[in-house]
Design a protein around this motif. Structure first.
Motif, mmCIF file in Angstrom:
data_model
loop_
_atom_site.group_PDB
_atom_site.id
_atom_site.type_symbol
_atom_site.label_atom_id
_atom_site.label_comp_id
_atom_site.label_asym_id
_atom_site.label_seq_id
_atom_site.Cartn_x
_atom_site.Cartn_y
_atom_site.Cartn_z
ATOM 1 N N SER A 149 0.958 -1.077 0.144
ATOM 2 C CA SER A 149 -0.005 0.007 -0.036
ATOM 3 C C SER A 149 0.713 1.255 0.031
ATOM 4 O O SER A 149 0.849 2.143 -0.760
ATOM 5 N N GLU A 150 1.987 1.277 0.929
ATOM 6 C CA GLU A 150 2.866 2.525 0.973
ATOM 7 C C GLU A 150 3.755 2.527 -0.265
ATOM 8 O O GLU A 150 3.991 3.770 -0.526
ATOM 9 N N ALA A 151 3.889 1.385 -0.875
ATOM 10 C CA ALA A 151 4.924 1.459 -2.273
ATOM 11 C C ALA A 151 3.836 2.147 -3.427
ATOM 12 O O ALA A 151 4.440 2.953 -4.175
ATOM 13 N N LEU A 152 2.313 1.905 -3.110
ATOM 14 C CA LEU A 152 1.731 2.719 -4.120
ATOM 15 C C LEU A 152 1.086 3.916 -3.625
ATOM 16 O O LEU A 152 0.299 4.763 -4.220
ATOM 17 N N GLY A 153 1.644 4.586 -2.637
ATOM 18 C CA GLY A 153 1.367 5.987 -2.065
ATOM 19 C C GLY A 153 0.271 5.787 -1.075
ATOM 20 O O GLY A 153 -0.503 6.776 -0.731
ATOM 21 N N GLY A 154 -0.044 4.598 -0.774
ATOM 22 C CA GLY A 154 -1.388 4.517 0.126
ATOM 23 C C GLY A 154 -1.156 4.546 1.504
ATOM 24 O O GLY A 154 -0.018 4.900 2.173
ATOM 25 N N GLN A 155 -2.070 4.575 2.362
ATOM 26 C CA GLN A 155 -1.830 4.352 3.800
ATOM 27 C C GLN A 155 -1.640 2.852 4.528
ATOM 28 O O GLN A 155 -1.865 1.889 3.729
ATOM 29 N N PRO A 156 -1.144 2.739 5.716
ATOM 30 C CA PRO A 156 -0.866 1.505 6.476
ATOM 31 C C PRO A 156 -2.192 0.599 6.079
ATOM 32 O O PRO A 156 -3.297 1.225 6.535
ATOM 33 N N VAL A 157 -2.312 -0.612 5.914
ATOM 34 C CA VAL A 157 -3.340 -1.402 5.909
ATOM 35 C C VAL A 157 -3.622 -1.934 7.254
ATOM 36 O O VAL A 157 -2.619 -2.667 7.903
ATOM 37 N N GLN A 158 -4.681 -1.642 7.777
ATOM 38 C CA GLN A 158 -4.998 -2.060 9.188
ATOM 39 C C GLN A 158 -6.197 -3.351 9.148
ATOM 40 O O GLN A 158 -7.210 -3.114 9.074
#
Lengths: 302, 439
Positions: A149-158
């Motif tokens: 997710s972070e590599a794609l610019g997203g937030q941490p997945v909870q």
């Protein structure tokens, strides 16, 4: 010893009645082992379930109070609900996926043997290891999903911090690990089906879907029933994966009966109450098994 | 050469059996005698895995071996040790000589009467070198505070002795909190936010949010600093009073907003990674991760982490959470473990423990010229500022679980801390009622 001495000795044994006792003597070790490892623990568990424990010791007999208390304990009722939901959802998904995989793998084509082998790998991995791997996937700080997710610019997945996603994550783990069992049983069932009805259907011009509905599924019913019953009973006892992955949390959203019982018995040392819980759980599983056996008989009769 | 030569004689079945039996007896005797000699100072220590024991493992065990103790150190994961040791003690399995317990477990073991009376064994609990609040935790029933039913008139017995004097302190980033340790929770949040804005850290604080023991451990110092009290002297729940609720609201609201997004699922490994990895500005923690702060192999921000007394709202009180040693009545090498404890708690060994970087349990241990870790003098400051143990009750694990569940739900929601305490108070009261606390 001479040859003539043998009949004499045999006669003596018969005279002493040992011949009649011999079968029982031979059975005795097995009976003793069963009594020691099955009957006594069962009896001890039942006895413990009627006692009130403090500081690891039985203080007094409370009759059926522990059993009555269970049905007004919100923690038990929650665990029961979570367990039933978990078992129903997991086994349903595993059955559908297992059936689809088995139908696909029942055909012979290049590489099918390798594929069948690969498909059963999850089942042979130790459950604790599976749970650790899934924890590494789900962890919101350093998990694989968060990294993607972070590599794609997203937030941490909870996944594990939310009741619904944690429960779903647990179901996903179980499906990943145990679909192969259903797949294996159903595949064996498929491969043992007689070929004549299928040849007849083909001659009659039936399509794949029609053949599946009219022939494959009805003939597979007994196998499916056995697979579902086995998996259901097993899923009721799921412990390791939950213990490692969520510990029953967040809140009590993944608190299966097995975890609740374990905590009650060992962490909180309410041995009597925990024994009542496990006896109740055993009765539920037994009832399920009996119902399944009746269902099987009905299916076979049909 | 004749037939009488024994090497030429054929080996009969009887001779073979006799010989085998003789060998077995000889092996058994031979195996037993030297083993007893080797067991002379054998001590089997059980511990749960925790960084707070690293100095003990690295420096004190080798020292003990040089003193003639044959130490076997068995480590387990925290979650399984309580039940494992309790079963060992209760069933008299004799698998351990010494348990390094978490201090809230002392009442459970004490009430079950499975530990040796160390006072009777010659360990002096009244020695003024002990740190008062720490040695107090070694007694069952407790010397102060409410007692559970059945132990109201019992004489306090020293069933355990403090082993590593762990307690919570504040670890903070000195490049964010440039004036030293933040004195209040407002400072932690305000200056932490400035640190985030300056790109030095990602989050002002980090803590544990996992249900049960982890979340309660993180909430407890906040609760204490807000002036909260857990029970009155009759075991009536008081943690949901105004101060307690204010602490809970602050914890699930403000603190969550200023912590990493996944804090609900954080346990000690994740919170340790956040502070040692340079993401978080401040944390209240035990020594296990704190003592890694200067080790470049364990932290990404060496030299940027300092220690201080916990922030206050009303008071700056931390939670005590010491390793405390008990000798099971079933210990196979009972006298050895008592000898080991006498040696271990002596001023000389406590000084060595402090030099190794661990928090000692005696005053003289803190007096060493060159403590092995910067945390040690701060720990003494915290002890002097205020540090309280968790309630001394055998049912703390259940109470913690009930409270932790409610706090965890409120933390997920990001609000409702006060309601969570009310719900927890209800379930804790119901539980303690059936357990006979108010009978």
């Amino acid at each position: 010893m001479t040859a003539s001495a043998l009949p004499i000795r045999r006669e003596r044994l018969q005279g002493a009645g040992l011949d009649a006792a011999l079968p029982y003597l031979l059975l005795a070790p097995a009976v003793l082992i069963v009594l020691a490892v099955l009957i006594y623990p069962l009896y001890d568990g039942l006895r413990a379930s009627t006692a009130f424990y403090r500081y690891g010791k039985p203080l007094r007999d409370v009759g059926f109070d522990n059993y009555i208390k269970l049905w007004s304990d919100p923690e038990f009722l929650n665990s029961l609900w979570v367990t039933v939901s978990f078992v129903t959802l997991s086994v349903a998904i595993e059955t559908v996926l297992g059936l689809l995989l088995a139908l696909f793998c029942a055909r012979e084509f290049r590489g099918i043997r390798l594929l069948r082998t690969v498909l059963i790998i999850p089942m042979v991995i130790t459950p604790v290891v599976v749970a650790i791997v899934f924890r590494l996937i789900y962890a919101s700080d350093a998990g694989m999903l968060t990294a993607f997710s972070e590599a794609l610019g997203g937030q941490p997945v909870q996944i594990l911090g939310n009741p619904l996603t944690a429960f779903s994550g647990l179901v996903a783990l179980d499906v990943w690990e145990w679909t192969p069992l259903l797949f294996l049983i159903i595949l064996a069932g498929l491969q043992s089906l007689p070929v004549e009805p299928f040849e007849a259907a083909r001659v009659d011009g039936a399509g794949a879907w029609r053949t599946f509905i009219d022939h494959t599924l009805p003939m597979l019913r007994p196998v499916l029933a056995v697979a579902i019953v086995l998996r259901t009973i097993d899923a009721f006892g799921t412990f390791d994966q939950v213990f490692v992955l969520t510990g029953g949390g967040p809140g009590q959203s993944t608190l299966l009966l097995s975890i609740f019982g374990y905590n009650t018995a060992f962490k909180f040392q309410q041995t009597g109450y925990a024994a009542a819980l496990f006896v109740t759980m055993g009765v539920i599983v037994l009832a399920l098994a009996l119902a399944a056996v009746r269902l099987l008989k009905r299916v076979e009769a049909a | 050469m004749t037939d009488n030569n024994p090497f030429q004689r054929s080996l009969s079945r009887r001779t073979l059996l006799q010989g085998s039996a003789g060998l077995a007896v000889a092996a058994a005797l031979g195996g037993t005698v030297p083993a007893k000699a080797a067991d002379a100072k054998k001590v089997i220590i059980g511990a749960f895995a925790d960084g707070g024991l690293t100095p003990f493992k690295d420096k004190i065990i080798p020292l003990a071996k040089s003193q003639g103790f044959d130490i076997t150190f068995l480590e387990d994961e925290y979650g399984v040790t309580l039940e494992k040791w309790f079963a060992d003690a209760q069933n008299k399995a004799g698998q351990y000589d010494l348990y390094l317990l978490d201090d809230p477990w002392v009442p459970q073991f004490g009430a079950a009467d499975v530990l040796e009376d160390l006072g009777a064994a010659g360990i002096d609990g009244s020695n003024s070198d002990w740190i008062g609040p720490l040695i107090d935790m070694g007694y069952w029933p407790p010397r102060q505070g409410p007692r559970v039913k059945g132990f109201e008139t019992a004489t306090p017995t020293l069933v355990t002795v403090p082993f590593v004097g762990d307690l919570q302190t504040l670890t903070y980033r000195n490049d964010v909190f440039t004036d030293g340790a933040p004195a209040t929770w407002d400072d932690v949040i305000t200056k932490g936010k400035a640190g985030v804005a300056a790109g030095k850290i990602k989050y002002p604080v980090v803590f544990r949010g996992v249900t049960g023991n982890p979340i309660v451990t993180s909430w407890y110092p906040v609760f204490l600093s807000f002036g909260g009290e857990f029970f009155d002297d009759k075991w009536n729940v008081t943690f949901n009073n105004e101060k307690g609720k204010a602490a809970a609201e602050f914890f699930v609201g403000t603190m969550k907003q200023n912590a990493p997004p996944g804090v609900v699922e954080f346990d000690s490994d994740q919170e340790g990674a956040a502070i040692l990895g340079g993401d978080a500005g401040a944390i209240i923690q035990y020594s296990g991760n704190a003592i890694k702060s200067d080790d470049p192999a364990q932290t990404k921000v060496p030299g940027k982490l300092d220690f201080g007394v916990v922030p206050k709202q009303e008071k700056a009180i931390a939670q005590l959470g010491i390793f405390i040693a008990g000798v099971p009545k079933s210990a196979p090498n009972k006298q050895n473990s008592i000898d080991f404890l006498k040696w271990y708690t002596s001023p000389d060994t406590q000084a060595k423990l402090a030099e190794a970087g661990s928090i000692p349990v005696t005053r003289s241990g803190f007096a060493v010229k060159d403590p092995g870790n910067r945390l040690i003098p701060v720990a003494l400051k915290q002890l002097d500022a205020g540090a309280l143990p968790r309630p001394r009750m055998p049912d703390w694990a259940k109470v913690e679980e009930l409270l932790g569940n409610e706090l965890n739900k409120a933390l997920q929601a990001g609000s409702g801390g006060g309601d969570a305490l009310d719900a927890a108070a209800k379930s804790v009261t119901a539980y303690l009622t059936q357990a006979g606390y108010y009978a």
